[in-house]
Motif scaffolding. Structure first.
Motif, short mmCIF file in Angstrom:
data_model
loop_
_atom_site.label_atom_id
_atom_site.label_comp_id
_atom_site.label_asym_id
_atom_site.label_seq_id
_atom_site.Cartn_x
_atom_site.Cartn_y
_atom_site.Cartn_z
N PRO A 50 0.83 -1.21 0.00
CA PRO A 50 0.00 0.00 0.00
C PRO A 50 0.86 1.26 0.00
O PRO A 50 1.87 1.34 0.70
CB PRO A 50 -0.81 -0.10 1.31
CG PRO A 50 -0.52 -1.43 1.87
CD PRO A 50 0.62 -2.03 1.17
N GLU A 51 0.46 2.23 -0.78
CA GLU A 51 1.22 3.47 -0.86
C GLU A 51 1.00 4.28 0.41
O GLU A 51 -0.13 4.41 0.90
CB GLU A 51 0.78 4.27 -2.09
CG GLU A 51 1.16 3.55 -3.40
CD GLU A 51 0.58 4.24 -4.60
OE1 GLU A 51 -0.51 4.85 -4.46
OE2 GLU A 51 1.20 4.19 -5.67
N ARG A 52 2.07 4.83 0.91
CA ARG A 52 2.01 5.49 2.21
C ARG A 52 1.55 6.94 2.10
O ARG A 52 1.85 7.63 1.13
CB ARG A 52 3.39 5.42 2.88
CG ARG A 52 3.85 4.02 3.19
CD ARG A 52 5.24 4.00 3.75
NE ARG A 52 6.23 4.46 2.77
CZ ARG A 52 7.52 4.65 3.05
NH1 ARG A 52 7.97 4.42 4.27
NH2 ARG A 52 8.35 5.06 2.12
N THR A 107 -7.43 15.54 -0.23
CA THR A 107 -8.64 16.12 -0.82
C THR A 107 -9.09 15.33 -2.04
O THR A 107 -10.27 15.01 -2.20
CB THR A 107 -8.39 17.58 -1.20
OG1 THR A 107 -8.05 18.33 -0.02
CG2 THR A 107 -9.63 18.19 -1.83
N ALA A 108 -8.14 15.00 -2.92
CA ALA A 108 -8.47 14.25 -4.13
C ALA A 108 -8.98 12.85 -3.79
O ALA A 108 -9.98 12.38 -4.33
CB ALA A 108 -7.25 14.16 -5.04
N VAL A 109 -8.31 12.18 -2.86
CA VAL A 109 -8.69 10.81 -2.49
C VAL A 109 -10.05 10.79 -1.81
O VAL A 109 -10.91 9.95 -2.12
CB VAL A 109 -7.62 10.18 -1.58
CG1 VAL A 109 -8.11 8.87 -0.98
CG2 VAL A 109 -6.33 9.95 -2.37
N ASP A 110 -10.27 11.72 -0.88
CA ASP A 110 -11.55 11.75 -0.16
C ASP A 110 -12.71 12.05 -1.11
O ASP A 110 -13.78 11.45 -1.01
CB ASP A 110 -11.50 12.79 0.96
CG ASP A 110 -10.68 12.32 2.15
OD1 ASP A 110 -10.23 11.16 2.13
OD2 ASP A 110 -10.50 13.11 3.09
N ALA A 155 -3.31 11.20 -8.30
CA ALA A 155 -3.01 11.76 -6.98
C ALA A 155 -1.77 11.12 -6.40
O ALA A 155 -0.92 11.79 -5.79
CB ALA A 155 -4.20 11.57 -6.04
N SER A 156 -1.65 9.81 -6.59
CA SER A 156 -0.48 9.11 -6.08
C SER A 156 0.80 9.57 -6.76
O SER A 156 1.83 9.76 -6.11
CB SER A 156 -0.66 7.60 -6.26
OG SER A 156 0.46 6.90 -5.78
N GLU A 157 0.75 9.75 -8.07
CA GLU A 157 1.93 10.21 -8.81
C GLU A 157 2.33 11.63 -8.38
O GLU A 157 3.52 11.93 -8.26
CB GLU A 157 1.65 10.17 -10.31
CG GLU A 157 1.64 8.78 -10.89
CD GLU A 157 2.99 8.09 -10.76
OE1 GLU A 157 4.01 8.74 -11.00
OE2 GLU A 157 3.01 6.89 -10.42
N ALA A 158 1.33 12.49 -8.17
CA ALA A 158 1.64 13.86 -7.76
C ALA A 158 2.25 13.90 -6.36
O ALA A 158 3.10 14.76 -6.07
CB ALA A 158 0.36 14.70 -7.80
N TYR A 159 1.84 12.97 -5.51
CA TYR A 159 2.32 12.97 -4.12
C TYR A 159 3.63 12.20 -3.97
O TYR A 159 4.30 12.32 -2.95
CB TYR A 159 1.24 12.33 -3.25
CG TYR A 159 1.51 12.38 -1.76
CD1 TYR A 159 1.67 13.59 -1.09
CD2 TYR A 159 1.60 11.21 -1.00
CE1 TYR A 159 1.92 13.65 0.27
CE2 TYR A 159 1.84 11.25 0.36
CZ TYR A 159 2.00 12.47 0.99
OH TYR A 159 2.25 12.51 2.35
#
Length: 312
Positions: A50-52, A107-110, A155-159
Motif C-alpha cells: 500500500p502506498e504510504r 482532498t483528491a482521495v476523499d 493523486a499518487s503520482e503527484a504525491y
C-alpha cells in the motif's frame, strides 16, 4: 454487470481528518511529527505494498521518542503500538510544502472515494420497477469506477516526490534512534559487568549491608569509616552476595548511585536494576509494574537511607 455483481468496497478513514490545515502546522525546535498511514483503496482493499500517506503536525509533548527492547543478540526491537511515527528535522518552508502536498492528496482521495461510494449506493438502491434507472445507475457506477482508478493514480503520482522525501527522512531518523539504542544497550551491559561494587556488614542492632563502589569516594555521612574491603564484584555478583547475606536493612551509597546514573546517561539506577533483575533494588522483592508477582512489595530505602530487605 448486475447489481448483485457490484464489488465490495473496503472502508477507509477520511484522510483529511488526519492532516491539519497548513496554517496550523509548523516545526518545533526544527522538527515536525510525521505519521505513517497506509490507506487501502476502496477497490481492491489492501494491496501488496500500500502506498504510504504522511500526515504532518506540530510536535506535541506526548510525541516523545519511542522505546526499544532488545533480542538475545542485542539487536534493538522498536516498540510502537500506536502506528509508525517519527520526529524529523524540517524547515518551515519544507513543512508547508509537505502539508500542502498531503492536503492535496487527501482532498483528491476523499472526494473521489465519496463519489464512488455514492455511485455504488445508487446502483444498489434503484427500485426494481424502474426499468431504465437501474441500467443507467450501473453505467454511472462503471464510469465512476474508472474515474476513481484514474484519479487515485494521478493523486499518487503527484504525491510521490513528497512521499519519497518524507520516507527517506523517517528512515534516517530511525537509523539514528536505533544506533543510539544500541549504544545505550552496550553501555548498560558493560557497566553491569564491571567489577566495581563492594559491601560491608554492620551488626549493631539489626544486620545492615552498606553498598558502595570501589572506584568512587563514599558520599554518605553514615558510611562506615573503614568499610569491609570485600573483593570488587560486578552487578550480578553484588546481587548474589546480598541475596546470600540477607541483611535486615540495606543502605546504598548516594555517590555510587549518582555516578552510576551519570554513566548510564539519563537512565535511572532503579529502572536499570529492574531491567536486569525484574525487582526493586532497595528490597529485591518488588516486581516492576508490568509483571505480576505473588510476593507483596516491602518498604525499601532511598539511595542513602535504610529500610526492609528480603532476599529470594
Amino acid at each position: 454487470m448486475s447489481r448483485l455483481e457490484l464489488p465490495y468496497l473496503f472502508g477507509s478513514r477520511t484522510l483529511l481528518s488526519l492532516q491539519e490545515d497548513a496554517e496550523l502546522v509548523e516545526p518545533k525546535d526544527g522538527k515536525v511529527h510525521v505519521l505513517e498511514h497506509r490507506p487501502p483503496w476502496l477497490l481492491g482493499g489492501w494491496r501488496a505494498d500500500p502506498e504510504r500517506f504522511f500526515p504532518v503536525r506540530t510536535p506535541r509533548p506526548h510525541d516523545a521518542p519511542r522505546g526499544f527492547q532488545f533480542d538475545t543478540a542485542g539487536r534493538p526491537l522498536l516498540i510502537d503500538t500506536a502506528g509508525d511515527s517519527c520526529l524529523v528535522p524540517c524547515t518551515a518552508q519544507t513543512c508547508r510544502r509537505w502539508v500542502e502536498a498531503a492536503l492535496a492528496y487527501a482532498t483528491a482521495v476523499d472526494a473521489i472515494s465519496a463519489e464512488l461510494v455514492a455511485a455504488k449506493h445508487r446502483a444498489r438502491s434503484v427500485p426494481r420497477w424502474r426499468r431504465f434507472a437501474a441500467p443507467l445507475a450501473l453505467r454511472n457506477w462503471e464510469k465512476t469506477r474508472q474515474r476513481y482508478e484514474r484519479v487515485m493514480q494521478e493523486a499518487s503520482e503527484a504525491y510521490k516526490p513528497v512521499r519519497r522525501e518524507i520516507g527517506q527522512a523517517m528512515w534516517i531518523e530511525k537509523e539514528k534512534a536505533g544506533e543510539h539504542a544500541r549504544q545505550a544497550h552496550r553501555r548498560k551491559a558493560e557497566l553491569a559487568e564491571r567489577p566495581i561494587w563492594g559491601w560491608s556488614m554492620a551488626t549493631n542492632g539489626q544486620p545492615t549491608a552498606y553498598v558502595f563502589r570501589h572506584d568512587v569516594p563514599a558520599g554518605d555521612s553514615s558510611a562506615p569509616a573503614s568499610p569491609q574491603m570485600n573483593p570488587p564484584v560486578d552487578l550480578p555478583g553484588l546481587r548474589q552476595a546480598l541475596n546470600d547475606l540477607k541483611p535486615v536493612q540495606l543502605q546504598w551509597d548516594s555517590t555510587a548511585i549518582t555516578e552510576t546514573e551519570r554513566e548510564l546517561e539519563s537512565v535511572s539506577f532503579e529502572s536499570w536494576w529492574r531491567e536486569l533483575f525484574y525487582e526493586d533494588y532497595r528490597t529485591f522483592t518488588s516486581p516492576p509494574p508490568s509483571r505480576s508477582s505473588s510476593r507483596p512489595p516491602i518498604g525499601g530505602t532511598g539511595t542513602s537511607g535504610t529500610g526492609g530487605f528480603g532476599g529470594y
